[in-house]
Structure formats: C-alpha cells, structure tokens
Design a protein around this motif. Structure first.
Motif, PDB file in Angstrom:
ATOM      1  N   GLY A  58       0.653  -1.387   0.240  1.00 56.06           N
ATOM      2  CA  GLY A  58      -0.220  -0.065  -0.288  1.00 56.06           C
ATOM      3  C   GLY A  58       0.697   1.524  -0.080  1.00 56.06           C
ATOM      4  O   GLY A  58       0.370   2.294  -0.913  1.00 56.06           O
ATOM      5  N   ILE A  59       1.887   1.327   0.679  1.00 54.14           N
ATOM      6  CA  ILE A  59       2.745   2.533   1.070  1.00 54.14           C
ATOM      7  C   ILE A  59       3.827   2.494  -0.610  1.00 54.14           C
ATOM      8  O   ILE A  59       3.622   3.646  -0.691  1.00 54.14           O
ATOM      9  CB  ILE A  59       3.512   2.531   2.080  1.00 54.14           C
ATOM     10  N   TRP A  60       3.763   1.201  -0.619  1.00 51.75           N
ATOM     11  CA  TRP A  60       4.946   1.433  -1.685  1.00 51.75           C
ATOM     12  C   TRP A  60       4.016   2.309  -3.026  1.00 51.75           C
ATOM     13  O   TRP A  60       4.782   2.906  -4.124  1.00 51.75           O
ATOM     14  CB  TRP A  60       5.454  -0.568  -2.359  1.00 51.75           C
ATOM     15  N   ASN A  61       3.143   1.683  -3.212  1.00 58.44           N
ATOM     16  CA  ASN A  61       2.138   2.407  -4.317  1.00 58.44           C
ATOM     17  C   ASN A  61       1.486   3.360  -4.060  1.00 58.44           C
ATOM     18  O   ASN A  61       0.866   3.722  -4.830  1.00 58.44           O
ATOM     19  CB  ASN A  61       0.729   1.247  -4.550  1.00 58.44           C
ATOM     20  N   ASN A  62       1.359   4.339  -3.304  1.00 58.99           N
ATOM     21  CA  ASN A  62       0.806   5.516  -2.742  1.00 58.99           C
ATOM     22  C   ASN A  62       1.628   6.311  -3.765  1.00 58.99           C
ATOM     23  O   ASN A  62       3.170   6.670  -3.917  1.00 58.99           O
ATOM     24  CB  ASN A  62       0.749   5.705  -1.207  1.00 58.99           C
ATOM     25  N   PHE A  63       0.272   7.150  -4.141  1.00 57.01           N
ATOM     26  CA  PHE A  63       0.559   8.383  -4.939  1.00 57.01           C
ATOM     27  C   PHE A  63       0.413  10.011  -4.445  1.00 57.01           C
ATOM     28  O   PHE A  63       1.236  10.390  -4.158  1.00 57.01           O
ATOM     29  CB  PHE A  63       0.397   7.731  -6.447  1.00 57.01           C
ATOM     30  N   MET A  64      -0.168  10.291  -4.083  1.00 56.40           N
ATOM     31  CA  MET A  64      -1.293  11.121  -3.664  1.00 56.40           C
ATOM     32  C   MET A  64      -0.191  11.172  -2.182  1.00 56.40           C
ATOM     33  O   MET A  64       0.003  13.135  -2.400  1.00 56.40           O
ATOM     34  CB  MET A  64      -2.705  10.877  -3.653  1.00 56.40           C
ATOM     35  N   LEU A  65      -0.054  10.783  -2.052  1.00 55.26           N
ATOM     36  CA  LEU A  65       0.236  11.627  -0.372  1.00 55.26           C
ATOM     37  C   LEU A  65       2.097  12.046  -0.803  1.00 55.26           C
ATOM     38  O   LEU A  65       1.944  13.578  -0.482  1.00 55.26           O
ATOM     39  CB  LEU A  65       0.593  11.235   0.479  1.00 55.26           C
ATOM     40  N   PRO A  66       2.787  11.615  -1.045  1.00 56.94           N
ATOM     41  CA  PRO A  66       3.955  12.009  -1.480  1.00 56.94           C
ATOM     42  C   PRO A  66       4.235  12.901  -2.265  1.00 56.94           C
ATOM     43  O   PRO A  66       4.823  14.007  -2.063  1.00 56.94           O
ATOM     44  CB  PRO A  66       4.520  11.173  -1.596  1.00 56.94           C
ATOM     45  N   LEU A  67       3.095  13.180  -3.673  1.00 57.67           N
ATOM     46  CA  LEU A  67       3.494  13.940  -4.206  1.00 57.67           C
ATOM     47  C   LEU A  67       2.933  15.271  -4.144  1.00 57.67           C
ATOM     48  O   LEU A  67       3.160  16.099  -4.223  1.00 57.67           O
ATOM     49  CB  LEU A  67       1.524  12.812  -5.332  1.00 57.67           C
ATOM     50  N   ILE A  68       2.355  15.422  -2.626  1.00 54.04           N
ATOM     51  CA  ILE A  68       1.482  16.462  -2.212  1.00 54.04           C
ATOM     52  C   ILE A  68       2.698  16.811  -1.440  1.00 54.04           C
ATOM     53  O   ILE A  68       2.677  17.978  -0.500  1.00 54.04           O
ATOM     54  CB  ILE A  68       0.425  16.130  -1.405  1.00 54.04           C
ATOM     55  N   MET A  69       2.902  15.974  -0.051  1.00 52.51           N
ATOM     56  CA  MET A  69       3.972  16.363   0.614  1.00 52.51           C
ATOM     57  C   MET A  69       5.405  16.633   0.148  1.00 52.51           C
ATOM     58  O   MET A  69       5.994  17.620   1.077  1.00 52.51           O
ATOM     59  CB  MET A  69       3.624  15.071   1.703  1.00 52.51           C
ATOM     60  N   LEU A  70       5.489  16.329  -0.974  1.00 51.84           N
ATOM     61  CA  LEU A  70       7.318  16.253  -1.271  1.00 51.84           C
ATOM     62  C   LEU A  70       7.396  17.790  -1.946  1.00 51.84           C
ATOM     63  O   LEU A  70       6.336  17.206  -3.469  1.00 51.84           O
ATOM     64  CB  LEU A  70       7.668  15.826  -1.087  1.00 51.84           C
ATOM     65  N   GLN A  71       8.724  18.543  -2.473  1.00 50.17           N
ATOM     66  CA  GLN A  71       8.784  19.592  -3.225  1.00 50.17           C
ATOM     67  C   GLN A  71       9.856  18.703  -3.551  1.00 50.17           C
ATOM     68  O   GLN A  71      10.135  18.766  -4.920  1.00 50.17           O
ATOM     69  CB  GLN A  71       8.798  21.146  -3.051  1.00 50.17           C
ATOM     70  N   ASN A  72      10.806  18.734  -2.610  1.00 49.08           N
ATOM     71  CA  ASN A  72      12.088  18.290  -2.585  1.00 49.08           C
ATOM     72  C   ASN A  72      12.728  16.930  -3.807  1.00 49.08           C
ATOM     73  O   ASN A  72      12.234  15.773  -2.749  1.00 49.08           O
ATOM     74  CB  ASN A  72      12.867  18.398  -1.513  1.00 49.08           C
ATOM     75  N   ARG A  73      13.081  17.195  -4.753  1.00 49.35           N
ATOM     76  CA  ARG A  73      13.297  15.619  -5.619  1.00 49.35           C
ATOM     77  C   ARG A  73      13.835  14.604  -4.891  1.00 49.35           C
ATOM     78  O   ARG A  73      14.103  13.190  -5.342  1.00 49.35           O
ATOM     79  CB  ARG A  73      14.066  16.223  -6.569  1.00 49.35           C
ATOM     80  N   GLU A  74      14.759  14.918  -4.081  1.00 49.91           N
ATOM     81  CA  GLU A  74      15.290  13.935  -3.570  1.00 49.91           C
ATOM     82  C   GLU A  74      15.150  13.201  -2.478  1.00 49.91           C
ATOM     83  O   GLU A  74      15.386  12.464  -2.346  1.00 49.91           O
ATOM     84  CB  GLU A  74      17.034  14.658  -2.197  1.00 49.91           C
ATOM     85  N   LEU A  75      13.743  13.621  -1.792  1.00 51.31           N
ATOM     86  CA  LEU A  75      12.884  12.962  -0.941  1.00 51.31           C
ATOM     87  C   LEU A  75      12.029  11.773  -1.964  1.00 51.31           C
ATOM     88  O   LEU A  75      11.349  10.827  -1.056  1.00 51.31           O
ATOM     89  CB  LEU A  75      12.056  13.973  -0.323  1.00 51.31           C
ATOM     90  N   PHE A  76      11.250  12.323  -2.672  1.00 53.06           N
ATOM     91  CA  PHE A  76      10.615  11.322  -3.574  1.00 53.06           C
ATOM     92  C   PHE A  76      10.587   9.740  -3.579  1.00 53.06           C
ATOM     93  O   PHE A  76      11.416   9.295  -3.700  1.00 53.06           O
ATOM     94  CB  PHE A  76      10.223  11.834  -5.166  1.00 53.06           C
ATOM     95  N   PRO A  77       9.152   9.543  -3.114  1.00 52.42           N
ATOM     96  CA  PRO A  77       9.869   8.052  -3.950  1.00 52.42           C
ATOM     97  C   PRO A  77       9.161   7.278  -4.940  1.00 52.42           C
ATOM     98  O   PRO A  77       8.989   8.312  -5.909  1.00 52.42           O
ATOM     99  CB  PRO A  77       8.598   7.395  -3.224  1.00 52.42           C
TER     100      PRO A  77
END
Lengths: 309, 304
Positions: B231-250
């Motif tokens: 579920g977390i590996w597939n999560n998209f909306m939460l990290p997309l919204i929370m992160l701006q720094n490319r280094e932190l992206f999943p």
C-alpha cells in the motif's frame, strides 16, 4: 451448532480475566495517538479552515484579511461548474466501474471454483499479479497501450480496419475504467474464490443430485451464498472509486481530454497547489469525505454487516 | 452436525436408482465444459499478464524501436536502458528506490506492529469504551485516504512539516484496516487459554504479549506488514502533495515526474519504462514468494 450456554461461556473465555483499561491502554495509545494526529486533527483543522476566506479590500491594496464566511466556501465550491462536472464524471465512472469489476471478478472466481478448472493456484497467482503493480505504473503502462504508434492493441485493431482513439474525450473514461478493472479484478477474484471455497460442500452436492448443472449451480446456488463477500467487495470498490486520482493524473500528461480538475480529488489538488485557495481545497475535501462516509453507510446498510459486526 | 456425517460423503460414488434423473454433464458435455472453463480462465490470465509482458519487452528497446517495431519482440538496448536509468541526474533513481524502501519498510514494520498491538487489545482485553473506540477504527477504514490527504497537508504545512520524510512516514504508520485484520488474526490464531496460562505463571500483560502472543501472531504480522508495504509503495497522492524536494521522492512520484517531461523530450519515455520495470520486479517477486500470506490476508478481510 453449539448450544447458547456453551457459546456464552466461550465468549467469556475469549478475553483474559484481570485485564482492564490500564493494560489495554498500553497497547492502544500508540495507535490512537497516530489516529488523532493523522485523521481526526486534519479533518478538524480542514473544517475550521474551510469556514474562513481571504478577502482583499478594493483594488487589492492594503493586504488581505481573513474573514469568517460560514458555509460560503462550500456554496462556492458546489456552485463551481468544474467541480460539479468532476462529480458527474466520478458518478459515471462508478456506474461503469463497480458493476464491471464485480462481474469480471465473480465470473473468474466461479470459473476457478468449477470442478473442471485446472491449475487453480497458478491461475490465482496470474490473475492477482496486476495488484502487485503500483497504480502509477499501471496507469503509465496502459497509457502507452492506448497511444497510437506505440500500442500493439491500436495497431492490431487498425489492421482489422477499426480506428479507435482510446484517449479521446468520449473514450478516456471507459479506458480509465479498464485500467482500474485490470488493477483490482484479481484482488476481488481471490476474495470471492475464498468465499466460494468455504461454502458447505453438502449444499453443492445436494444441487448436483437434484440434477443442476455447473452453470445452474454457479448462478442459482453459489452466487447467492457468497453475497456477503460480494457486499464487502462492493463496499471497498465504492470507497476506492471515490479516491480516483492517480489514473487521471497520469493520463492527463498523455491526453488533453483529461483536464487538471477532471475529478473532485484533482479539483481539490488544483485548488490547493495551482490556485492557492486553501479554504476551498479544504471545503472540497470535506465534501468528498462526507460523501464517502454516506456511501459507505448506504452500502453497509443494504449489503452486509460483515465488517461492522 | 451428526446428520451430515452419517450421509455418504460423495454422491458421485452412490449408485443412481433406476428412473432418477441422471447428472447432466457426462461424456462430450464434460469435455466441452473443461475446454470452456479453462479457456475462459486462460483468456482472463492473458488480459492480466499481457500489459506486464509488454513492459518487459519495451524495457529492452530504445525510443526508435519503441515507436516503430513489433511490441512483443526483444530489442537490444536493455543494458543501455538500465545504465541510462541508473546514471540519469547522478543516479537519482536509486535514491527514489531507496526512499520507497525506507517509507514502505518502516511503515510496514512499525505501523504493522502498532496495528497488531491495537488489534490484540481489542480482541483479548475487556475495557470501558471498547465499542465506541472500535467503531472509530471502522469509520477510519471507511474514509478514503485521499479525502484526508489534503487536510493532512494543510495541517502539516501549518506545523512546518511538509517536505520532510516525516510528512510521508507518520501518516502511513496509522492504518485502521490493519487493526481490523489484527483483531481477526488475534481471534483466530491465539487462544485466550494460552495467555491465561502465562498470567497464572505471573507474566504481566506486556510480557505475555511479547513472549506468548507475538510468536503465535507472526503469520498475521507478516500478512499485515506485506499489505502495508505494498500500500505504501503504491501510494502516490500523499508523497506527491507533501514533498517538493526531488531527493525525497519515492519511485512512484519520481517516475510520474519523468513521465510529465515525455512530451517535451521523447527520450524520457525509455527512462519511464525502464524505471517502471525495475520498480515492479521486487514487488512481483515478493508476491510470488509470499502467496501464503496475501491469501490469508484476503480471506481474513472478507470472510470471518
């Protein structure tokens, strides 16, 4: 068939004597702290934020003031055509997706449960594989499979004299339904197949003795008996469809038919990050959450009590 | 129950009295239904597997072959694609994969353990307010994640936590559905008598959970952790919204970022496909190896 007295004794024995609230709290506090921080507090914060709006005086000079507007944001969001259009699309999506998914899953589960099916375990694994694929990648792969020039499907149809643009304004919604069915059918097949396998064999044998064929047994005996499992699948499918975001977000980079406010979740995202209107984004999220709660209630009320029992 | 046991276990073996209706499927009809049932299953399996096969073949091609050649033939650029993927922007893709492993791994193990404790307490303990608290968990199951993601972002932004790993990690630790599963597993795998024995021997509630309950709940824990991981590996909306720094992206958000650049530069298409290929291989392997556990999780979630 246990007697009521025996069942009662079992129920009492289920919990450990001498363990009360103090012991339980050690185990429950970590979860409920997180629950409060990640679910309750954000919703409360969003509700309070949604009741205010930033007002600029006159020509925009003199800075902005924050004013209480009551339900004003909700009225504005609900009267915005782009938002209500998105809800319309979401409704059509649900109407296409929910029956399609459940039908595909039920037919495949009944086929797997048929006595003549070979290699049941291998089929279960193959049918379940798409669920291991992240939604983003499922949407990406299908976006390529819909793109003329790349797609073997489009090519095959063209060589058969059929020209279809899966990403056109008319077809992009059914195309999206297909992606979701692909992702979730196998998951629901396993749920329904497990329920079918748990059916008492003597009922099925009685049907066979009465002369019912496989198809008749599947439709008139097995399907009604697994209705509670179908109800649970229906509930999660409805909740899942309200979440629709990843697929349209990915497809919006492959076709102009998908706009930045295509479904309510994208509308809220656009409000927060493109228009910088946080109160309206909050109001839209609350509307969506309320709708989800309402639909969950309706579905559980009319299908099964499995989950809430 | 006794009536059932007394009946013959298989009616196929029982002689058919003369004049009784004969079972329909015999001879040719049976052969036909074998072909029909298995043929339809093969068709279903083909529908599920072909898009993945397409991805495998596409990962071996350069951009030219991708847009021209046959979809289901091998290209000769697999190694070149992988090299390009791993070297692009100083190896940022590996960083994204590592982030996915971090978010999904910590979320699965820590979050799974927190849920397991709560589910265990709901199953085995009797305390005031149990019913309303459990009702709250079920409401949590029924509220879609995406409806709370933007409120969560608004709160995190006001607390200055956006664009940190905590903004992605903390929300994934709380999973009401896992609590529900944990309660089902605790009821199924763990007899209260065993814990009672531990208590009689003088163990407190924490010790009896850790030393008696936990070892018996390991299969349930693995199942819950597996579902949370995916579920977390597939999560998209939460990290997309929370992160701006490319280094932190999943990896999901990183690949989507590349996809958004394909229109300006078609070369990104091979990166997107190679990246997609690499990020599903571990998940597919995990699912094949852990079949026993996801089957258990799905059946626990549907029929109790």
């Amino acid at each position: 068939m246990t007697t009521p007295a025996f069942a009662k004794r079992r129920a009492l024995r289920k919990t450990i004597p001498g363990t009360g609230g103090r012991a339980a709290s050690v185990f429950l506090i970590p979860f409920f702290v997180l629950f409060a921080v990640t679910m309750i507090a954000p919703v409360i914060y969003a509700v309070s934020l949604s009741l205010f709006a930033e007002k600029r005086s006159g020509l925009g000079f003199g800075g902005a003031t924050i004013e209480f507007v009551g339900l004003g944001n909700y009225v504005q969001v609900l009267s915005d055509r782009t938002f209500t259009d998105g809800f319309g699309r979401l409704a059509v999506y649900c109407i296409l997706y929910v029956p399609a998914l459940l039908a595909v899953a039920l037919v495949l589960a009944l086929l797997l449960d048929a006595t003549v099916a070979y290699a049941k375990r291998a089929f279960q694994l193959l049918l379940f594989l798409p669920h291991a694929v992240p939604g983003v990648i499922a949407a990406l792969v299908w976006a390529y499979l819909y793109t003329p020039g790349v797609s073997p499907i489009v090519k095959a149809l063209e060589s058969g004299g059929i020209a279809i643009d899966f990403l056109s304004a008319q077809l992009v919604l059914p195309s999206m339904v297909n992606i979701a069915v692909w992702e979730w059918a196998g998951y629901n097949v396993i749920i329904l197949f497990t329920a079918l396998q748990a059916l008492p064999r003597e009922i099925l044998e009685a049907a066979r003795v009465d002369g019912a064929g496989e198809i008749r047994t599947a439709l008139s005996i097995k399907t009604p008996l697994v209705w509670p499992a179908i109800g649970v699948a229906l509930l999660f499918t409805v909740i899942g469809s309200l979440q629709l975001f990843t697929e349209p977000k990915i497809l919006s980079s492959a076709t102009t038919a998908v706009t930045s406010t295509w479904v309510p979740n994208m509308w809220a995202y656009d409000a927060a990050f493109t228009r910088n209107d946080l109160p309206q984004a909050a109001a839209a999220s609350i509307i969506l959450a309320l709708l989800a709660g309402l639909m969950s209630w309706v579905v559980t009320r009319f299908t099964s009590k499995e989950l809430t029992r | 129950m006794t009536a059932v046991i007394d009946r013959p276990t298989s009616h196929r073996a029982a002689p058919i009295p003369p004049g009784a209706p004969r079972p329909r499927r015999l001879g040719g009809g049976r052969a036909l239904s074998i072909v029909g049932v298995n043929g339809l299953l093969v068709l279903g399996a083909v529908y599920m597997v072909l898009p993945l096969l397409w991805l495998v073949f596409a990962a071996t091609k350069d951009a030219g072959a991708l847009y021209s050649g046959d979809a289901f033939t091998f290209g000769s650029h697999f190694l070149a694609n992988m090299q390009h993927l791993l070297q692009k922007d100083g190896g940022i893709f590996l960083r994204w994969l590592a982030n996915s492993v971090l978010y999904a791994g910590v979320g699965a193990i820590v979050g799974g353990f927190i849920s397991l404790m709560a589910g265990y307490a709901f199953d085995k303990f009797e305390f005031r307010g149990k019913r309303p608290l459990y009702a709250a968990v079920l409401v949590g199951v029924l509220i879609p994640n995406t409806a709370t993601v933007i409120p969560l972002y608004l709160l995190a932004a006001s607390a200055g936590l956006t664009n940190t790993i905590w903004a992605v990690l903390i929300p994934t630790l709380c999973n009401p559905f896992s609590v529900y599963l944990a309660r089902v597993f605790s009821a199924g795998y763990l007899p209260a008598e065993t814990l009672e024995a531990a208590r009689v021997d003088g163990a407190g509630p924490v010790r009896s959970f850790l030393q008696v309950g936990l070892p018996m709940l390991v299969p349930g824990f693995v199942t819950i952790a597996l579902f949370q991981f995916v579920g977390i590996w597939n999560n998209f909306m939460l990290p997309l919204i929370m992160l701006q720094n490319r280094e932190l992206f999943p990896s999901s958000v990183g690949i989507a970022l590349w996809q958004s650049q394909v229109q300006q530069n078609p070369e990104f298409a091979t990166l997107v496909i190679a990246g997609s290929f690499v990020s599903i291989v571990p998940l597919v392997i995990a699912f094949v190896m852990l079949q026993r556990f996801w089957r258990a999780g799905l059946s626990a979630g549907s029929v109790k």
